[in-house]
Write a protein that holds these residues in place. Structure first.
Motif, PDB file in Angstrom:
ATOM      1  N   ASP A 111      44.343  38.864  54.264  1.00  0.00           N
ATOM      2  CA  ASP A 111      44.176  37.753  53.328  1.00  0.00           C
ATOM      3  C   ASP A 111      43.452  38.148  52.045  1.00  0.00           C
ATOM      4  O   ASP A 111      42.973  37.286  51.310  1.00  0.00           O
ATOM      5  N   ASP A 112      43.343  39.430  51.756  1.00  0.00           N
ATOM      6  CA  ASP A 112      42.627  39.878  50.560  1.00  0.00           C
ATOM      7  C   ASP A 112      43.563  39.794  49.351  1.00  0.00           C
ATOM      8  O   ASP A 112      44.537  40.548  49.258  1.00  0.00           O
ATOM      9  N   PRO A 113      43.274  38.901  48.402  1.00  0.00           N
ATOM     10  CA  PRO A 113      44.185  38.773  47.253  1.00  0.00           C
ATOM     11  C   PRO A 113      44.118  39.945  46.286  1.00  0.00           C
ATOM     12  O   PRO A 113      45.023  40.130  45.465  1.00  0.00           O
ATOM     13  N   ASP A 114      43.048  40.754  46.361  1.00  0.00           N
ATOM     14  CA  ASP A 114      42.898  41.893  45.447  1.00  0.00           C
ATOM     15  C   ASP A 114      43.499  43.187  45.997  1.00  0.00           C
ATOM     16  O   ASP A 114      43.688  44.150  45.260  1.00  0.00           O
ATOM     17  N   ALA A 115      43.804  43.196  47.300  1.00  0.00           N
ATOM     18  CA  ALA A 115      44.233  44.441  47.931  1.00  0.00           C
ATOM     19  C   ALA A 115      45.551  44.980  47.373  1.00  0.00           C
ATOM     20  O   ALA A 115      45.647  46.179  47.081  1.00  0.00           O
ATOM     21  N   PRO A 116      46.590  44.158  47.207  1.00  0.00           N
ATOM     22  CA  PRO A 116      47.848  44.725  46.688  1.00  0.00           C
ATOM     23  C   PRO A 116      47.683  45.392  45.319  1.00  0.00           C
ATOM     24  O   PRO A 116      48.259  46.462  45.073  1.00  0.00           O
ATOM     25  N   THR A 117      46.905  44.785  44.448  1.00  0.00           N
ATOM     26  CA  THR A 117      46.684  45.385  43.125  1.00  0.00           C
ATOM     27  C   THR A 117      45.949  46.710  43.243  1.00  0.00           C
ATOM     28  O   THR A 117      46.273  47.682  42.540  1.00  0.00           O
ATOM     29  N   LEU A 118      44.960  46.774  44.136  1.00  0.00           N
ATOM     30  CA  LEU A 118      44.204  48.008  44.324  1.00  0.00           C
ATOM     31  C   LEU A 118      45.093  49.109  44.887  1.00  0.00           C
ATOM     32  O   LEU A 118      45.018  50.271  44.450  1.00  0.00           O
ATOM     33  N   VAL A 119      45.950  48.777  45.838  1.00  0.00           N
ATOM     34  CA  VAL A 119      46.830  49.789  46.431  1.00  0.00           C
ATOM     35  C   VAL A 119      47.821  50.314  45.387  1.00  0.00           C
ATOM     36  O   VAL A 119      48.078  51.511  45.304  1.00  0.00           O
ATOM     37  N   ALA A 120      48.365  49.414  44.580  1.00  0.00           N
ATOM     38  CA  ALA A 120      49.276  49.854  43.516  1.00  0.00           C
ATOM     39  C   ALA A 120      48.563  50.787  42.547  1.00  0.00           C
ATOM     40  O   ALA A 120      49.121  51.807  42.108  1.00  0.00           O
ATOM     41  N   ALA A 121      47.320  50.466  42.210  1.00  0.00           N
ATOM     42  CA  ALA A 121      46.556  51.308  41.277  1.00  0.00           C
ATOM     43  C   ALA A 121      46.239  52.661  41.882  1.00  0.00           C
ATOM     44  O   ALA A 121      46.325  53.693  41.193  1.00  0.00           O
TER      45      ALA A 121
END
Length: 403
Positions: free
Chosen positions: A383-393
């Motif tokens: 449920d972490d909304p920031d995780a996908p952006t961090l993984v892409a980065a």
């Protein structure tokens, strides 16, 4: 000579540690670079058949090192050459009846385009041999002044036999050295040489070959002195890393180091790092065999360059492996899964993943291990909304895979 445009690298929270790589000379893992900076010289292409996947695997591997250094907060000084006049290039020009300069320019441009497509960070010094002739001639003059050269029928040779620790990079026996020297562009059987392993510094003018003036006569440079001169001109000694494919350990890197150290009295490199060779159809991928798979051809046929990069990264840089179309299919599927995962509104927490991926890369550039960690994350719910952006980065910044 200009390189290619630099990709934009996303910022990540925190820092990695300095990486450790396998040093061919000491035969152990060593920490490379320092917080004061890092310097690297990677031997570049001879531009007459670019860019095959053997090339690409090498330059993507050293790109991974550059990215790992950047992630550790290290300022990198990186030089790479282009051997834009050499025997194989001249032979190709004769075969196709085209000017060698035109072939070199065309293939170098193709290489630049392939590196940009693969999101390889360019060297800050991208240097051709022809433009470096004054420095090469100057280095030969230094070696002459130290009594380390001799003339043979208008050619200048480096007295390799006078170097007491010659062989410290490759650890090869003399018979193996001579055999490899013959197989990789050397001339151990030439009559009149003082030692079979003495290396050509300057090839005197031959009919229908390009030549340039020098104090020791018109001609063109030998292979090893070119890289020695370019490295000495653009980087401080000792280099943190001298890099290239495993087929360069001997004679090229051994002789480059010997000539540079003989001229300067200083250690040439702290670490010699080499990539495994890539095979295709059961043989090492090479220009002489003609079993080449080109990055540009794969992309023209519809392959995503990021899938090509992922396929290369899925093999540890020191291993030897064989290319098959199945590898590209698998990488294309993986790329689609990663892209789908980072486009979800939420994902499993990724702070621990970032630390683990960094750890894998700092440990001898374990890209396959890092890829496996991201594969595992894509299968998890969260449920972490920031995780996908961090993984892409992190995939972009650390692995060079733009999602």
């Amino acid at each position: 000579m200009h390189a290619w445009p630099a990709p934009k690298i996303p910022s990540l929270p925190g820092r990695n540690r300095l990486p450790s790589l396998f040093d061919t000379a000491s035969r152990r893992l060593v920490t490379v670079g320092s917080q004061q900076g890092a310097s690297m010289y990677v031997c570049g292409i001879t531009p007459y058949d670019a860019t095959h996947l053997g090339h690409a695997a090498t330059y993507v591997a050293f790109d991974l090192l550059v990215r790992t250094w950047h992630d550790a907060g290290v300022t990198v000084r990186y030089a790479q050459n282009v051997t834009d006049v050499d025997d194989p290039l001249l032979e190709r020009a004769r075969q196709v009846d085209q000017p060698w300069e035109a072939i070199a320019a065309r293939e170098t441009a193709k290489f630049r385009a392939d590196m940009a497509a693969l999101r390889v960070v360019p060297p800050d010094r991208y240097v051709g041999v022809v433009e470096s002739l004054p420095q090469i001639i100057g280095l030969i003059e230094v070696l002459r002044s130290r009594g380390l050269t001799y003339e043979l029928d208008g050619d200048q040779y480096f007295a390799t036999h006078a170097i007491p620790d010659f062989g410290a990079v490759s650890h090869l026996g003399r018979d193996d050295m001579i055999a490899l020297f013959a197989a990789r562009g050397g001339d151990p059987d030439r009559a009149g040489k003082k030692d079979p392993l003495d290396a050509l510094l300057w090839r005197g003018k031959r009919p229908e070959e390009p030549s340039w003036p020098a104090p020791f006569g018109r001609g063109r440079p030998g292979w090893h002195v070119e890289c020695a001169a370019i490295a000495l001109t653009h980087l401080p000694l000792p280099l943190d890393v001298q890099g290239g494919g495993a087929d360069l350990v001997f004679p090229h890197h051994e002789m480059t180091a010997a000539q540079a150290e003989a001229a300067t009295g200083r250690r040439f490199a702290r670490a010699y790092v080499h990539t495994g060779l890539v095979a295709y159809q059961g043989e090492k991928m090479s220009k002489s065999l003609g079993n080449l798979v080109f990055v540009s051809d794969l992309c023209a046929a519809g392959a995503d360059p990021m899938a090509v990069r992922l396929a290369l990264l899925d093999h540890h840089y020191r291993t030897e492996w064989e290319w098959t179309p199945r590898l590209l299919d698998e990488a294309t599927d993986r790329l689609a899964e990663w892209r789908a995962a980072v486009r979800r509104p939420r994902g499993a927490p990724a702070d621990g993943l970032l630390a683990a991926v960094r750890d894998r890369l700092a440990d001898d550039l374990d890209a396959p291990g890092a890829i496996a960690l991201i594969d595992e994350w894509t299968t998890q719910d969260g449920d972490d909304p920031d995780a996908p952006t961090l993984v892409a980065a992190m995939a972009d910044a650390l692995l060079g895979v733009h999602l």
